[in-house]
Design an enzyme around this catalytic site. Structure first.
Site, PDB file in Angstrom:
ATOM      1  N   TRP A 169      38.017  29.232  42.647  1.00 22.94           N
ATOM      2  CA  TRP A 169      37.843  28.676  43.989  1.00 22.94           C
ATOM      3  C   TRP A 169      37.159  27.312  43.934  1.00 22.94           C
ATOM      4  O   TRP A 169      36.240  27.105  43.140  1.00 22.94           O
ATOM      5  CB  TRP A 169      37.005  29.642  44.821  1.00 22.94           C
ATOM      6  CG  TRP A 169      36.423  29.086  46.094  1.00 22.94           C
ATOM      7  CD1 TRP A 169      35.268  28.363  46.229  1.00 22.94           C
ATOM      8  CD2 TRP A 169      36.968  29.215  47.413  1.00 22.94           C
ATOM      9  NE1 TRP A 169      35.060  28.039  47.546  1.00 22.94           N
ATOM     10  CE2 TRP A 169      36.088  28.552  48.301  1.00 22.94           C
ATOM     11  CE3 TRP A 169      38.098  29.836  47.929  1.00 22.94           C
ATOM     12  CZ2 TRP A 169      36.309  28.490  49.675  1.00 22.94           C
ATOM     13  CZ3 TRP A 169      38.322  29.770  49.302  1.00 22.94           C
ATOM     14  CH2 TRP A 169      37.440  29.107  50.149  1.00 22.94           C
ATOM     15  N   ASN A 228      35.455  24.275  46.776  1.00 24.04           N
ATOM     16  CA  ASN A 228      35.277  23.673  48.085  1.00 24.04           C
ATOM     17  C   ASN A 228      34.531  22.345  47.960  1.00 24.04           C
ATOM     18  O   ASN A 228      35.050  21.450  47.280  1.00 24.04           O
ATOM     19  CB  ASN A 228      34.705  24.649  49.133  1.00 24.04           C
ATOM     20  CG  ASN A 228      33.369  25.275  48.850  1.00 24.04           C
ATOM     21  OD1 ASN A 228      33.256  26.163  48.002  1.00 24.04           O
ATOM     22  ND2 ASN A 228      32.354  24.864  49.586  1.00 24.04           N
ATOM     23  N   ASP A 229      33.379  22.146  48.560  1.00 20.33           N
ATOM     24  CA  ASP A 229      32.790  20.808  48.724  1.00 20.33           C
ATOM     25  C   ASP A 229      32.699  20.000  47.430  1.00 20.33           C
ATOM     26  O   ASP A 229      32.273  20.526  46.392  1.00 20.33           O
ATOM     27  CB  ASP A 229      31.360  20.919  49.260  1.00 20.33           C
ATOM     28  CG  ASP A 229      31.253  21.691  50.543  1.00 20.33           C
ATOM     29  OD1 ASP A 229      32.287  22.077  51.100  1.00 20.33           O
ATOM     30  OD2 ASP A 229      30.116  21.922  50.984  1.00 20.33           O
ATOM     31  N   GLN A 272      31.757  22.556  44.447  1.00 17.33           N
ATOM     32  CA  GLN A 272      31.466  23.964  44.664  1.00 17.33           C
ATOM     33  C   GLN A 272      32.586  24.806  44.050  1.00 17.33           C
ATOM     34  O   GLN A 272      33.771  24.594  44.335  1.00 17.33           O
ATOM     35  CB  GLN A 272      31.340  24.243  46.157  1.00 17.33           C
ATOM     36  CG  GLN A 272      30.080  23.678  46.786  1.00 17.33           C
ATOM     37  CD  GLN A 272      28.847  24.479  46.386  1.00 17.33           C
ATOM     38  OE1 GLN A 272      28.538  25.507  46.987  1.00 17.33           O
ATOM     39  NE2 GLN A 272      28.130  24.025  45.370  1.00 17.33           N
ATOM     40  N   TRP A 291      37.063  25.725  57.550  1.00 19.37           N
ATOM     41  CA  TRP A 291      36.444  27.039  57.427  1.00 19.37           C
ATOM     42  C   TRP A 291      37.101  28.084  58.333  1.00 19.37           C
ATOM     43  O   TRP A 291      36.875  29.288  58.169  1.00 19.37           O
ATOM     44  CB  TRP A 291      34.950  26.959  57.700  1.00 19.37           C
ATOM     45  CG  TRP A 291      34.194  26.409  56.535  1.00 19.37           C
ATOM     46  CD1 TRP A 291      33.460  25.255  56.490  1.00 19.37           C
ATOM     47  CD2 TRP A 291      34.103  26.979  55.224  1.00 19.37           C
ATOM     48  NE1 TRP A 291      32.909  25.065  55.241  1.00 19.37           N
ATOM     49  CE2 TRP A 291      33.285  26.121  54.445  1.00 19.37           C
ATOM     50  CE3 TRP A 291      34.617  28.123  54.621  1.00 19.37           C
ATOM     51  CZ2 TRP A 291      32.990  26.386  53.110  1.00 19.37           C
ATOM     52  CZ3 TRP A 291      34.320  28.386  53.288  1.00 19.37           C
ATOM     53  CH2 TRP A 291      33.513  27.530  52.556  1.00 19.37           C
TER      54      TRP A 291
END
Length: 492
Positions: free
Chosen positions: A29, A31-32, A48, A287
């Protein structure tokens, strides 16, 4: 999905339909973006990362490097959870003058520990160019008030050069708290920003930088990630313009969304980029539906890196985002045509396709509206420029799969600002996304992954419409044909 010896997942899927030019994790995974710093000729991208699954989980900092912002080398995980908590978002700086005592030129990462509902700020340092990091024995260096659960995402910048000091911005509920320090270890609170955007939910990932606008005036830009209320629904990024004296930020009134699509969040700019360039990159998701994205052995991608400038329009200012020039290094076959006459009775269909395309349209007539239909299989993304109304609209149809914001038939529209560039349009199409730029207006949407080629058709609903220039560039796949080295690096 397979876990390697360094704790990072590798993609073993033969048909994962990875983006051609967008950054993705090797597995797991993403993200940011975190810790963006330029040091010794290298751009560092931390992010992340859950290396064990394709959903959000125990957060680590993944790590990749590049010399051209487009082709990335993957490295072992930089920061992993420990008894103090998971590793949430943060930033990185080069401590040229050894203010923190970790060594001159050390890369120092500031990040949030999350343990249960408690969030604290911590440091880690690297004296070998970012290859490995050592966490500071004195962590945490900043602890929030008792009971404060949203106290995270430190953005650290240098203010005032060698004789100046460090500044840290923290997202706290629906506010940004500002701290200063001379050694990166001891932080003093100096300001709270929170009068604007209070109705947009919890704030995250603050960013602060100065830009000189096209009229020669200097402005500070503060951006925040908001949990809801964005133009396309869900999370988004809001910008506040103002003045900053190194301790206090004064909001002057200009306030706007930096992207009107459903999928641009938590952008961060590179500290120390050469030639005073201000370049940032964002997580392409929302999100509202991040967990519903197509699942392969990896999940999550970044936007293309974008160079930032500030344009004036009377007494207001807007952020302009432009794909970095380095993207042209992936151009391969091209279709280029000047003085393109458009017939309302028949679409103009250039004879070039590809898994990923960079489409540039210039010289759109002031009184004209055009639609660029970007097709692959049964799916179509329609980009409409209505110059009389100064309106940009992006919609997608027939893509199937989960509802990924603008990718399932819901149109995303925005006024085109930046009059000098209204006649210019740029579209970046990849296997799982579309990014559209016109003037200072940007729309970024995820799409359902597909490796079918894109075809372009241009229509108009006006007579005697023409384009000054049309360019379509097929983008070279930066992954295909590469091999993983012993550290998990991937080279094209």
């Amino acid at each position: 999905m397979e876990l390697d010896d360094e704790g990072s997942t590798r993609d073993e899927s033969p048909s994962s339909m990875r983006p051609v030019v967008h950054f993705t994790p090797q597995g797991g995974w993403l993200n940011d973006p975190n810790g963006l710093v330029y040091a010794d000729g290298v751009y560092h991208l931390f992010y992340q990362h859950n290396p064990y699954d394709v959903c959000w989980g125990p957060m680590h900092w993944g790590h990749a490097t590049s010399t051209n912002l487009i082709e990335w080398t993957h490295h072992p995980i930089a920061l992993a959870p420990d008894p103090l908590g998971m590793i949430f978002s943060g930033s990185a700086v080069t401590d040229e003058h050894d203010t923190a005592g970790f060594g001159a030129g050390a890369i120092v990462a500031a990040f949030t520990y999350r343990l249960g509902d408690r969030e604290t700020q911590a440091l880690a340092s690297s004296t070998n160019g970012g290859s490995t990091f050592a966490k500071f024995d004195g962590n945490p260096v900043l602890v929030g008030p008792d009971g404060e659960q949203d106290f995270r995402d430190p953005k650290v910048i240098r203010f005032g050069g060698a004789r100046g000091h460090w500044v840290m911005l923290l997202a706290v509920r629906s506010q940004v708290w500002i701290y200063t320090s001379h050694d990166l270890r001891t932080w003093v609170p100096t300001d709270t920003v929170g009068s604007a955007c209070a109705d947009l939910g919890v704030w995250e990932t603050p960013e602060l930088f100065e830009l000189v606008a096209d009229d020669g005036t200097a402005h500070w830009v503060l951006t925040i990630g908001t949990s809801h209320g964005a133009p396309a629904g869900g999370s988004g990024v809001r910008a506040l313009l103002g003045r900053f004296d190194g301790r206090r930020f004064t909001h002057d009134g200009d306030e706007f969304w930096v992207d009107h699509g459903s999928d641009f969040y938590a952008p961060q700019s590179w500290n120390g980029a050469p030639d005073d360039r201000r370049i940032w990159i964002g997580w392409m998701s929302n999100w509202l539906f991040a967990a519903d994205a197509v699942e392969t052995s990896w999940r999550g991608q970044m936007s293309v890196p974008r160079e930032l400038s500030l344009q004036s329009a009377g007494t207001t200012y807007r952020l302009k985002q432009t794909p970095v020039p380095e993207l042209a290094g992936t151009w391969s076959e091209a279709y280029i045509e000047s003085l393109v006459a458009l017939d309302p009775e028949r679409a103009h269909e250039p004879d070039l396709n590809g898994e990923a395309l960079d489409v540039i349209v210039e010289g759109i007539d002031i009184g004209a509206s055009i639609e660029i239909a970007c097709r692959r299989g049964d799916a179509v993304v329609i980009v409409r420029v209505d110059r009389p109304a100064s309106r940009l609209t992006v919609s997608a149809h027939g893509s199937g799969g989960p509802d990924l914001g603008g990718s399932s038939g819901r149109a995303t529209s925005a006024d085109i600002t930046g009059a000098a560039d209204e006649e210019r349009l740029r579209i970046i199409l990849d296997t799982a996304s579309v990014e559209v730029f016109s003037g200072t207006t940007t729309i970024s949407n995820l799409l359902v992954n597909s490796d079918e080629p894109w075809w372009i058709a241009i229509r108009t609903d006006h007579d005697a419409t023409s384009l000054g220039r049309l360019e379509i560039h097929r983008l070279r796949n930066i992954h295909r044909g590469g091999t993983a080295d012993e550290e998990g690096a991937f080279s094209a």
